[in-house]
Design a protein around this motif. Sequence first.
Motif, PDB file in Angstrom:
ATOM      1  N   MET B   1       0.839  -1.208   0.000  1.00 54.18           N
ATOM      2  CA  MET B   1       0.000   0.000   0.000  1.00 54.18           C
ATOM      3  C   MET B   1       0.871   1.254   0.000  1.00 54.18           C
ATOM      4  O   MET B   1       1.857   1.327   0.699  1.00 54.18           O
ATOM      5  CB  MET B   1      -0.881  -0.004   1.240  1.00 54.18           C
ATOM      6  CG  MET B   1      -1.571   1.329   1.415  1.00 54.18           C
ATOM      7  SD  MET B   1      -3.314   1.216   1.619  1.00 54.18           S
ATOM      8  CE  MET B   1      -3.453  -0.017   2.880  1.00 54.18           C
ATOM      9  N   VAL B  22      -7.094   8.667  -7.966  1.00 55.06           N
ATOM     10  CA  VAL B  22      -7.879   7.422  -7.898  1.00 55.06           C
ATOM     11  C   VAL B  22      -8.256   6.971  -9.312  1.00 55.06           C
ATOM     12  O   VAL B  22      -8.137   5.791  -9.656  1.00 55.06           O
ATOM     13  CB  VAL B  22      -9.156   7.607  -7.040  1.00 55.06           C
ATOM     14  CG1 VAL B  22      -9.966   6.311  -6.995  1.00 55.06           C
ATOM     15  CG2 VAL B  22      -8.796   8.039  -5.623  1.00 55.06           C
ATOM     16  N   GLN B  31      -6.087  -0.487  -7.172  1.00 55.28           N
ATOM     17  CA  GLN B  31      -7.143  -0.079  -6.245  1.00 55.28           C
ATOM     18  C   GLN B  31      -6.742   1.260  -5.628  1.00 55.28           C
ATOM     19  O   GLN B  31      -5.560   1.524  -5.457  1.00 55.28           O
ATOM     20  CB  GLN B  31      -7.301  -1.113  -5.126  1.00 55.28           C
ATOM     21  CG  GLN B  31      -7.568  -2.526  -5.623  1.00 55.28           C
ATOM     22  CD  GLN B  31      -9.005  -2.718  -6.044  1.00 55.28           C
ATOM     23  OE1 GLN B  31      -9.908  -2.030  -5.573  1.00 55.28           O
ATOM     24  NE2 GLN B  31      -9.228  -3.658  -6.959  1.00 55.28           N
ATOM     25  N   ALA B  32      -7.725   2.081  -5.260  1.00 55.07           N
ATOM     26  CA  ALA B  32      -7.359   3.380  -4.678  1.00 55.07           C
ATOM     27  C   ALA B  32      -8.511   3.999  -3.904  1.00 55.07           C
ATOM     28  O   ALA B  32      -9.676   3.640  -4.089  1.00 55.07           O
ATOM     29  CB  ALA B  32      -6.914   4.331  -5.784  1.00 55.07           C
ATOM     30  N   GLN B  33      -8.141   4.925  -3.041  1.00 54.31           N
ATOM     31  CA  GLN B  33      -9.099   5.791  -2.328  1.00 54.31           C
ATOM     32  C   GLN B  33      -8.587   7.223  -2.432  1.00 54.31           C
ATOM     33  O   GLN B  33      -7.384   7.450  -2.449  1.00 54.31           O
ATOM     34  CB  GLN B  33      -9.119   5.494  -0.820  1.00 54.31           C
ATOM     35  CG  GLN B  33      -9.642   4.165  -0.391  1.00 54.31           C
ATOM     36  CD  GLN B  33      -9.471   3.976   1.116  1.00 54.31           C
ATOM     37  OE1 GLN B  33      -8.831   4.763   1.803  1.00 54.31           O
ATOM     38  NE2 GLN B  33     -10.057   2.911   1.616  1.00 54.31           N
ATOM     39  N   GLY B  34      -9.512   8.189  -2.422  1.00 53.95           N
ATOM     40  CA  GLY B  34      -9.128   9.600  -2.331  1.00 53.95           C
ATOM     41  C   GLY B  34     -10.123  10.308  -1.450  1.00 53.95           C
ATOM     42  O   GLY B  34     -11.320  10.057  -1.553  1.00 53.95           O
ATOM     43  N   LEU B  59      -8.507  -2.211   2.472  1.00 52.96           N
ATOM     44  CA  LEU B  59      -9.475  -2.475   3.548  1.00 52.96           C
ATOM     45  C   LEU B  59      -9.598  -1.295   4.499  1.00 52.96           C
ATOM     46  O   LEU B  59     -10.657  -1.001   5.021  1.00 52.96           O
ATOM     47  CB  LEU B  59      -9.054  -3.718   4.333  1.00 52.96           C
ATOM     48  CG  LEU B  59      -9.022  -5.028   3.528  1.00 52.96           C
ATOM     49  CD1 LEU B  59      -8.404  -6.150   4.346  1.00 52.96           C
ATOM     50  CD2 LEU B  59     -10.426  -5.405   3.102  1.00 52.96           C
ATOM     51  N   ARG B  60      -8.465  -0.616   4.751  1.00 57.83           N
ATOM     52  CA  ARG B  60      -8.489   0.430   5.777  1.00 57.83           C
ATOM     53  C   ARG B  60      -9.116   1.718   5.272  1.00 57.83           C
ATOM     54  O   ARG B  60      -9.156   1.984   4.078  1.00 57.83           O
ATOM     55  CB  ARG B  60      -7.086   0.680   6.320  1.00 57.83           C
ATOM     56  CG  ARG B  60      -6.075   1.129   5.307  1.00 57.83           C
ATOM     57  CD  ARG B  60      -4.774   1.556   5.977  1.00 57.83           C
ATOM     58  NE  ARG B  60      -4.191   0.472   6.774  1.00 57.83           N
ATOM     59  CZ  ARG B  60      -3.226   0.659   7.684  1.00 57.83           C
ATOM     60  NH1 ARG B  60      -2.753   1.869   7.917  1.00 57.83           N
ATOM     61  NH2 ARG B  60      -2.718  -0.363   8.342  1.00 57.83           N
ATOM     62  N   HIS B  61      -9.624   2.476   6.220  1.00 56.30           N
ATOM     63  CA  HIS B  61     -10.274   3.742   5.915  1.00 56.30           C
ATOM     64  C   HIS B  61      -9.707   4.819   6.830  1.00 56.30           C
ATOM     65  O   HIS B  61      -9.056   4.529   7.819  1.00 56.30           O
ATOM     66  CB  HIS B  61     -11.778   3.650   6.169  1.00 56.30           C
ATOM     67  CG  HIS B  61     -12.481   2.658   5.317  1.00 56.30           C
ATOM     68  ND1 HIS B  61     -12.839   2.919   4.023  1.00 56.30           N
ATOM     69  CD2 HIS B  61     -12.890   1.390   5.579  1.00 56.30           C
ATOM     70  CE1 HIS B  61     -13.440   1.852   3.523  1.00 56.30           C
ATOM     71  NE2 HIS B  61     -13.487   0.920   4.433  1.00 56.30           N
ATOM     72  N   GLY B  62     -10.031   6.050   6.523  1.00 57.05           N
ATOM     73  CA  GLY B  62      -9.742   7.137   7.444  1.00 57.05           C
ATOM     74  C   GLY B  62      -8.449   7.867   7.159  1.00 57.05           C
ATOM     75  O   GLY B  62      -7.618   7.436   6.352  1.00 57.05           O
TER      76      GLY B  62
END
Lengths: 393, 190
Positions: B1, B22, B31-34, B59-62
């Motif tokens: 990650m 993202v 895979q990605a988060q923004g 899996l993780r958030h925040g």
Amino acid sequence: MGLKLVLTGNYSIAYAAKMARVNVVAAYPITPQTSIVEKLAELIEGGELDAVMIRVESEHSALAACFGAALAGARVFTATSSQGLLYMHEMVHWASRARIPIVMGIVTRTLGPPWNIWPDHTDYMDQRDTGWVMSFAVDNQEAFDLTLQAFKISEDPRVYLPVMVGIEGFILGHTTMPVEIPDQSAVDEWLGPRRQPYVIDGSDHLALGNLASPEDTEEFFMDIQNAMEEAKKVIAEVDEEYSKIAGRPSMGLVECFKCEDAKYLAVSMGAWSGDLKEAILQLRDEGFDVGLARIRYYRPFPAEQLYERARGAKGVVVFDRAISFGSAGPIFLDTLASIARYSRKTPYVKNVVAGLGGVNITSEDFSKIIRKFVEEVESDALVPFEWYHRRGG
Amino acid sequence: MYEIVFVGRGGQGAVTAANILVEAALIDGLQAQGFPFFGAERRGAPVAAFSRVDDKPILRHGMFNTADAIVVLDNKLLNQDYISQFKLRDKGVLVLNTPYNTPPRDFKLRVEGEYSVYVVNATQIALKHRLVIAGWPVVNTSMLGALSKATGIVSKKAVLEAVRRYFSGRIGEVNAKATEDAYELTVRVV
């Protein structure tokens, strides 16, 4: 298979309402929900969604407008958060007791005072006893899937109850992720036209909300309880059918993550279950026999499924992002009741309340809590309730 | 990650940069988060936005404060207290919009070990392409080009495609040109 779009959790819910071809949206803005109905307004304005947007002066009126439109036969949607949801609360009961299909997005945010826009499950849990089917997503894909499925479940004649779909504000609400969108034609075929128990359009005489005897009233409520039991089957069926058009496996009411043979079972709901999964993978590497049962539907509560998951476990730890002050976390109370309902022999069950007011809980926190829990169980020194709180970092 | 923080001023487009990243990751099959800072922000005040990129499901958030790359949209933020809440992981990369091709001095960003610094004059690139909104040079798309060059976390091709998708039409083309220029002009100074 359809498109893959980069969407926030809020937009995922808006797109699901669009694909359900809602006829009426009524809403009042509140952080962190607002961008759901902003996106719907944009889709309506741009001609991508053929619906009426009713701008109202309060959340109470938002749900009242949806209720009226739904009675008249429209497929409706609204969304809200926090204080707005509380202000709406009277109408929340009206909708379920009238057995009228409605879908609502809840972008959770804690309740004030003190004033705070960050997420926990306090506002959502305040709706526990309203007679709505209640689901909660772990990521944006699930926010989309649960919202779309909510229309099908709500409009099933065996259910005919409104459905609310929860996501945490910011954590999912404002976070973008890739989301797979199924083909509109496949969705249309699967969802079908609007269904509801009765329509008030002037063609027939029908009284709603008139005086009823105590016995009649109680029978109405007994029907809602029965519909909730039926909803368990309907939810599983709908998820199964949907999995075929979505091309992803169905999970039903509870997701089981490494939980089949787990000696220690964690129970949780919402986005932080992702962080908890990361902790479980880490703990499994360290030799801990731990798994997760994640609540996807809080009402109806999946009592049988949780009992089945918990019965072989030595210890169960339930994480709550809300509290019933003077008692414990709501998911803990339901979990304990579920296990006790089917067996007199219960495993050790611990409640951890955390993350209220938006306090950030990471996978490291979960690892720490679970290691301690295992130690407590192994030394027969369980601390049954713990409020895990930390500052910084 | 791989975790990235964008630090800028409210209105500079840090959140947009995190979201375009993202899109670029998606194009690269990742895979990605923004996401923005969780809370309220004001125009002109220091702000942060966050991205995660991985080849596995995330899996993780925040929010997080320790990152593999920190992209700073305004070099004057480097010696402000605000930036001291963030930390670069060992072997982390600082990507900086600055007119100077020299190592930054007196910065308050925390570092865990070895780090490298890449610089680009994104403000000049934005002005060259007339990317100015309400008097502000728009540097976010250029900084994505710089991030791609400095870290390789997403390909140049994917970033250009993501920028074109996000803005579409002529605006997309102009932004993509700025992104490409920034990619070429980004150099390592530490």
